[in-house]
Design a protein around this motif. Structure first.
Motif, PDB file in Angstrom:
ATOM      1  N   LYS A 275       0.912  -1.160   0.000  1.00  0.00           N
ATOM      2  CA  LYS A 275       0.000   0.000   0.000  1.00  0.00           C
ATOM      3  C   LYS A 275       0.941   1.196   0.000  1.00  0.00           C
ATOM      4  O   LYS A 275       1.017   1.972   0.966  1.00  0.00           O
ATOM      5  CB  LYS A 275      -0.882  -0.049   1.267  1.00  0.00           C
ATOM      6  N   SER A 276       1.694   1.279  -1.092  1.00  0.00           N
ATOM      7  CA  SER A 276       2.879   2.138  -1.079  1.00  0.00           C
ATOM      8  C   SER A 276       2.536   3.622  -1.075  1.00  0.00           C
ATOM      9  O   SER A 276       1.700   4.088  -1.853  1.00  0.00           O
ATOM     10  CB  SER A 276       3.760   1.804  -2.276  1.00  0.00           C
ATOM     11  N   PRO A 277       3.203   4.394  -0.186  1.00  0.00           N
ATOM     12  CA  PRO A 277       2.995   5.829  -0.150  1.00  0.00           C
ATOM     13  C   PRO A 277       3.789   6.534  -1.248  1.00  0.00           C
ATOM     14  O   PRO A 277       4.954   6.217  -1.481  1.00  0.00           O
ATOM     15  CB  PRO A 277       3.532   6.218   1.235  1.00  0.00           C
ATOM     16  N   ASN A 278       3.122   7.442  -1.922  1.00  0.00           N
ATOM     17  CA  ASN A 278       3.783   8.302  -2.903  1.00  0.00           C
ATOM     18  C   ASN A 278       3.626   9.721  -2.359  1.00  0.00           C
ATOM     19  O   ASN A 278       2.506  10.227  -2.249  1.00  0.00           O
ATOM     20  CB  ASN A 278       3.084   8.124  -4.257  1.00  0.00           C
ATOM     21  N   GLY A 308       1.511   2.845  -6.361  1.00  0.00           N
ATOM     22  CA  GLY A 308       1.479   3.958  -5.399  1.00  0.00           C
ATOM     23  C   GLY A 308       0.039   4.342  -5.118  1.00  0.00           C
ATOM     24  O   GLY A 308      -0.522   5.249  -5.728  1.00  0.00           O
ATOM     25  N   THR A 309      -0.561   3.648  -4.160  1.00  0.00           N
ATOM     26  CA  THR A 309      -2.006   3.766  -3.976  1.00  0.00           C
ATOM     27  C   THR A 309      -2.396   4.710  -2.843  1.00  0.00           C
ATOM     28  O   THR A 309      -3.563   5.002  -2.661  1.00  0.00           O
ATOM     29  CB  THR A 309      -2.615   2.382  -3.704  1.00  0.00           C
ATOM     30  N   ARG A 310      -1.399   5.162  -2.071  1.00  0.00           N
ATOM     31  CA  ARG A 310      -1.682   6.226  -1.103  1.00  0.00           C
ATOM     32  C   ARG A 310      -0.870   7.438  -1.540  1.00  0.00           C
ATOM     33  O   ARG A 310       0.361   7.438  -1.435  1.00  0.00           O
ATOM     34  CB  ARG A 310      -1.281   5.796   0.313  1.00  0.00           C
ATOM     35  N   LEU A 311      -1.562   8.420  -2.067  1.00  0.00           N
ATOM     36  CA  LEU A 311      -0.875   9.612  -2.571  1.00  0.00           C
ATOM     37  C   LEU A 311      -0.937  10.700  -1.497  1.00  0.00           C
ATOM     38  O   LEU A 311      -2.003  11.283  -1.266  1.00  0.00           O
ATOM     39  CB  LEU A 311      -1.529  10.080  -3.870  1.00  0.00           C
ATOM     40  N   ARG A 397     -10.467   2.114   5.379  1.00  0.00           N
ATOM     41  CA  ARG A 397     -10.124   0.819   4.757  1.00  0.00           C
ATOM     42  C   ARG A 397      -9.501   0.983   3.372  1.00  0.00           C
ATOM     43  O   ARG A 397      -8.581   0.256   3.010  1.00  0.00           O
ATOM     44  CB  ARG A 397     -11.388  -0.053   4.636  1.00  0.00           C
ATOM     45  N   ILE A 398     -10.004   1.965   2.588  1.00  0.00           N
ATOM     46  CA  ILE A 398      -9.442   2.118   1.235  1.00  0.00           C
ATOM     47  C   ILE A 398      -7.987   2.572   1.281  1.00  0.00           C
ATOM     48  O   ILE A 398      -7.267   2.455   0.288  1.00  0.00           O
ATOM     49  CB  ILE A 398     -10.262   3.097   0.349  1.00  0.00           C
ATOM     50  N   ALA A 399      -7.555   3.093   2.424  1.00  0.00           N
ATOM     51  CA  ALA A 399      -6.152   3.495   2.565  1.00  0.00           C
ATOM     52  C   ALA A 399      -5.311   2.429   3.258  1.00  0.00           C
ATOM     53  O   ALA A 399      -4.092   2.552   3.337  1.00  0.00           O
ATOM     54  CB  ALA A 399      -6.058   4.807   3.339  1.00  0.00           C
ATOM     55  N   ARG A 400      -5.965   1.406   3.765  1.00  0.00           N
ATOM     56  CA  ARG A 400      -5.211   0.378   4.511  1.00  0.00           C
ATOM     57  C   ARG A 400      -5.098  -0.936   3.740  1.00  0.00           C
ATOM     58  O   ARG A 400      -4.138  -1.675   3.902  1.00  0.00           O
ATOM     59  CB  ARG A 400      -5.879   0.111   5.867  1.00  0.00           C
ATOM     60  N   GLU A 401      -6.131  -1.248   2.941  1.00  0.00           N
ATOM     61  CA  GLU A 401      -6.157  -2.564   2.297  1.00  0.00           C
ATOM     62  C   GLU A 401      -5.719  -2.471   0.836  1.00  0.00           C
ATOM     63  O   GLU A 401      -6.034  -1.492   0.163  1.00  0.00           O
ATOM     64  CB  GLU A 401      -7.577  -3.148   2.411  1.00  0.00           C
ATOM     65  N   GLU A 402      -5.032  -3.501   0.387  1.00  0.00           N
ATOM     66  CA  GLU A 402      -4.590  -3.521  -1.009  1.00  0.00           C
ATOM     67  C   GLU A 402      -5.809  -3.766  -1.897  1.00  0.00           C
ATOM     68  O   GLU A 402      -6.466  -4.795  -1.778  1.00  0.00           O
ATOM     69  CB  GLU A 402      -3.552  -4.632  -1.211  1.00  0.00           C
ATOM     70  N   ILE A 403      -6.116  -2.817  -2.781  1.00  0.00           N
ATOM     71  CA  ILE A 403      -7.302  -2.936  -3.632  1.00  0.00           C
ATOM     72  C   ILE A 403      -6.960  -3.661  -4.934  1.00  0.00           C
ATOM     73  O   ILE A 403      -7.724  -4.437  -5.450  1.00  0.00           O
ATOM     74  CB  ILE A 403      -7.915  -1.540  -3.898  1.00  0.00           C
ATOM     75  N   PHE A 404      -5.765  -3.415  -5.453  1.00  0.00           N
ATOM     76  CA  PHE A 404      -5.287  -4.064  -6.672  1.00  0.00           C
ATOM     77  C   PHE A 404      -6.141  -3.721  -7.886  1.00  0.00           C
ATOM     78  O   PHE A 404      -6.477  -4.560  -8.713  1.00  0.00           O
ATOM     79  CB  PHE A 404      -5.192  -5.581  -6.480  1.00  0.00           C
ATOM     80  N   GLY A 405      -6.493  -2.446  -7.975  1.00  0.00           N
ATOM     81  CA  GLY A 405      -7.179  -1.893  -9.133  1.00  0.00           C
ATOM     82  C   GLY A 405      -6.660  -0.477  -9.332  1.00  0.00           C
ATOM     83  O   GLY A 405      -5.853  -0.002  -8.517  1.00  0.00           O
ATOM     84  N   THR A 426       1.075   1.676   8.258  1.00  0.00           N
ATOM     85  CA  THR A 426       0.511   0.643   7.392  1.00  0.00           C
ATOM     86  C   THR A 426       1.152  -0.687   7.764  1.00  0.00           C
ATOM     87  O   THR A 426       2.250  -0.710   8.320  1.00  0.00           O
ATOM     88  CB  THR A 426       0.813   0.957   5.897  1.00  0.00           C
ATOM     89  N   LEU A 427       0.460  -1.780   7.446  1.00  0.00           N
ATOM     90  CA  LEU A 427       1.043  -3.098   7.701  1.00  0.00           C
ATOM     91  C   LEU A 427       2.067  -3.470   6.631  1.00  0.00           C
ATOM     92  O   LEU A 427       2.808  -4.431   6.767  1.00  0.00           O
ATOM     93  CB  LEU A 427      -0.054  -4.166   7.724  1.00  0.00           C
ATOM     94  N   TYR A 428       2.048  -2.698   5.532  1.00  0.00           N
ATOM     95  CA  TYR A 428       2.909  -3.024   4.391  1.00  0.00           C
ATOM     96  C   TYR A 428       4.205  -2.217   4.413  1.00  0.00           C
ATOM     97  O   TYR A 428       4.323  -1.234   5.144  1.00  0.00           O
ATOM     98  CB  TYR A 428       2.159  -2.718   3.091  1.00  0.00           C
ATOM     99  N   GLY A 429       5.130  -2.595   3.568  1.00  0.00           N
ATOM    100  CA  GLY A 429       6.389  -1.846   3.441  1.00  0.00           C
ATOM    101  C   GLY A 429       7.166  -2.270   2.210  1.00  0.00           C
ATOM    102  O   GLY A 429       8.329  -2.631   2.285  1.00  0.00           O
ATOM    103  N   LEU A 430       6.480  -2.237   1.054  1.00  0.00           N
ATOM    104  CA  LEU A 430       7.147  -2.728  -0.159  1.00  0.00           C
ATOM    105  C   LEU A 430       7.929  -1.619  -0.863  1.00  0.00           C
ATOM    106  O   LEU A 430       9.082  -1.812  -1.246  1.00  0.00           O
ATOM    107  CB  LEU A 430       6.101  -3.322  -1.108  1.00  0.00           C
ATOM    108  N   ALA A 431       7.294  -0.469  -1.068  1.00  0.00           N
ATOM    109  CA  ALA A 431       7.951   0.603  -1.820  1.00  0.00           C
ATOM    110  C   ALA A 431       7.392   1.943  -1.373  1.00  0.00           C
ATOM    111  O   ALA A 431       6.376   2.011  -0.669  1.00  0.00           O
ATOM    112  CB  ALA A 431       7.725   0.417  -3.319  1.00  0.00           C
TER     113      ALA A 431
END
Ligand code: NAI
Ligand code: MG
Length: 498
Positions: A275-278, A308-311, A397-405, A426-431
């Motif tokens: 849920k990568s922050p940009n 980059g789904t959290r801008l 939720r839309i900022a926490r969960e991977e939507i993949f769209g 976030t629980l994620y940390g990919l990019a």
């Protein structure tokens, strides 16, 4: 708002090889150098997400077939493959790379027809695998044992040995690239391999099997088992004679694979979601930052783990960025992914379409506002509009969960500390990506964000020589770089009395 271009009737593939490939009635498993039916005789249909038509039937591997594949891989490992000189086995890999290069357009079209990713993107992903093979073929002669000499009474040295039978379980979003990313270092290091593509996208994996055969690898070095997660996938995860499994896919399945690995302490690497922050600061060059941010959440219709789904936008430039973002995203072309002018193809499946559109309701219920898109495209194919949510809080939720769209949450921040704090919440940390012209700030944020890849004033940049993977629940271990090659080896110490 720009009008959406509803997909025309599906284009025909331009590569004769693709038409020929799709004409075959049932696609078989590749086990021990032979094409065989599943032991159960079962098959499953493969769907083109643009047309919703069945385009192939594929053998459905289950436990018995995985057992056969592992046995074949084990005998190849103990036999001809294990006895080969490094130059010979890397020569075979390079021959495979050359065959991929020769057939790249065909593989890319097959990928596009199967998973809906725009042909321009499929071409670039498929093309990049040739370099990946070259890099790991080269690694095989660079990485070797050492001879520490600390005691004159002993000759001491280390051996870097292959692990044995390795398996790759890959998803449907970038099937061919992920398959090669795991297979190339595994084979270069002297292991044998079992590949399980996603049930949605088995076609380029099968084509890969044909190229492996054409390259002349000994039987059993590469085995391809098409099938479902529960069945082929779970049998791999639980198999007592597979020494390493490398997985790309969802967090849930990643955790299950890790748990199943305990049966024989398989080596496991996991490349999971994000849920990568940009992060765009007010001093950024918006003429580059905004279009790149749009690519960041719309490439392959957002079905990219590093999307980059959290801008995060600095408050002072919020209105300006939102306006430019929706304008640019609204001008993208949705259409047939075989058309090279297409920006957004369909999602891979009805299941993904339902999942993504489900989040439109979730966002609205949580109080976010749709500034662009927010619906599926009417008609045939699993198309969805690029969607921009504003008035989003990072705890929705839309900022926490991977939507993949192709969906982005635009979230304001005040200053650098706030950006890092929210980015890491976030629980994620990919990019992550950071846009600023302040050099010190760029490096401070790069240090502050807990993610495996950080982009400064760019997005999606990658290099086989640099490690790729996630902090926190985005994964376990790193792919790429020399350490990725090493992760397909065991290190052995030898002490000889002198
Ligand atoms: P998934 O994780 O279920 O599928 C990925 C691969 O794992 C497929 O080959 C599948 O057959 C296999 N698999 C499924 N269950 C398994 C099991 N119990 N044991 C062994 N292998 C198993 O992903 P899915 O359900 O297709 O997508 C759901 C979500 O996962 C997506 O919406 C997205 O958020 C995320 N995802 C992330 C990807 C990434 O690149 N990191 C790729 C695909 C999905
Ligand atoms: Mg799943």
């Amino acid at each position: 708002m720009t009008e959406l271009i509803v997909p025309p009737a599906a284009l025909q593939p331009s590569q004769p090889g693709v038409t020929k490939f799709l004409a075959d009635s049932v696609r078989k498993l590749y086990i021990g150098g032979r094409w065989v039916e599943a032991a159960s005789g079962k098959t499953f249909p493969v769907i083109n997400p643009t047309t919703e038509q069945v385009i192939a039937h594929v053998a459905e591997a289950d436990k018995a077939d995985v057992d056969a594949a592992v046995q074949a891989a084990r005998s190849a490992f103990e036999g001809p493959w294990g006895r080969m000189r490094v130059v010979e086995r890397t020569e075979l890999l390079r021959r495979l790379g050359a065959l991929i290069a020769e057939n790249a357009d065909e593989i890319a079209e097959l990928e596009t027809i199967n998973n809906g990713s725009p042909i321009s993107i499929a071409r670039s992903f498929v093309g990049s695998t040739v370099g990946t093979i070259d890099y790991f073929a080269g690694s095989a002669r660079l990485i070797h044992g050492e001879t520490p000499s600390n005691d004159p009474n002993y000759l001491t040295y280390t051996l870097r040995e292959p692990i044995g039978v390795c398996a790759g379980i890959v998803p449907w979003n970038v099937p061919f690239l992920f398959a090669i990313g795991k297979l190339a270092p595994a084979l270069a290091a002297g292991n044998t391999f079992v590949l399980k593509p996603a049930e949605q996208t088995p076609l380029t994996a099968i084509r890969l099997g044909e190229l492996v055969e054409e390259a002349g690898f000994p039987a059993g070095v590469v085995n391809i088992v098409t099938g479902f997660g529960l069945g082929a996938g779970s049998s791999i995860a639980e198999h007592p004679d597979i020494d390493k499994v490398s997985f790309t896919g969802s967090v849930d399945v990643g955790k299950r694979i890790l748990a199943a690995s305990a049966v024989n302490l398989k080596r496991v690497t996991l490349e999971l979601g994000g849920k990568s922050p940009n992060i765009i600061f007010k001093d950024a060059d918006l003429s580059v930052a905004v279009p790149t941010a749009v690519a960041g959440f719309t490439m392959s219709s957002g079905q990219i783990c590093v999307a980059g789904t959290r801008l995060f936008v600095q408050r002072e430039i919020m209105d300006e960025v939102t306006e430019k973002l929706t304008e640019f995203a609204g001008s993208l072309r949705i259409g047939d992914p075989l058309d090279s002018a297409t920006d957004l193809g369909p999602l891979v499946s009805q299941e993904q379409l339902d999942r993504v559109t489900g989040y439109f309701g979730v966002g609205a219920a949580d109080g976010a506002r749709v500034a662009l898109g927010g619906a599926a495209v009417e008609g045939t194919g699993y198309f969805v509009e690029p969607t921009v949510f504003v008035d989003v809080r990072n705890d929705m939720r839309i900022a926490r969960e991977e939507i993949f769209g192709p969906v982005v949450s635009v979230i304001p921040f005040t200053d650098e500390d706030d950006a890092v704090l929210q980015g890491n919440d976030t629980l994620y940390g990919l990019a992550a990506s950071v846009w600023t012209n302040d050099l010190g700030r760029a490096h401070r944020v790069a240090r502050g964000i807990k993610a495996g890849s950080i982009w400064v004033n760019n997005y999606f940049t990658g290099d086989t020589a640099l490690p790729f993977g996630g902090y926190k629940e985005s994964g376990l271990g790193r792919e790429n770089g020399l350490d990725w090659y090493k992760s397909f080896t065991e290190d052995k110490s030898v002490y000889v009395t002198l």
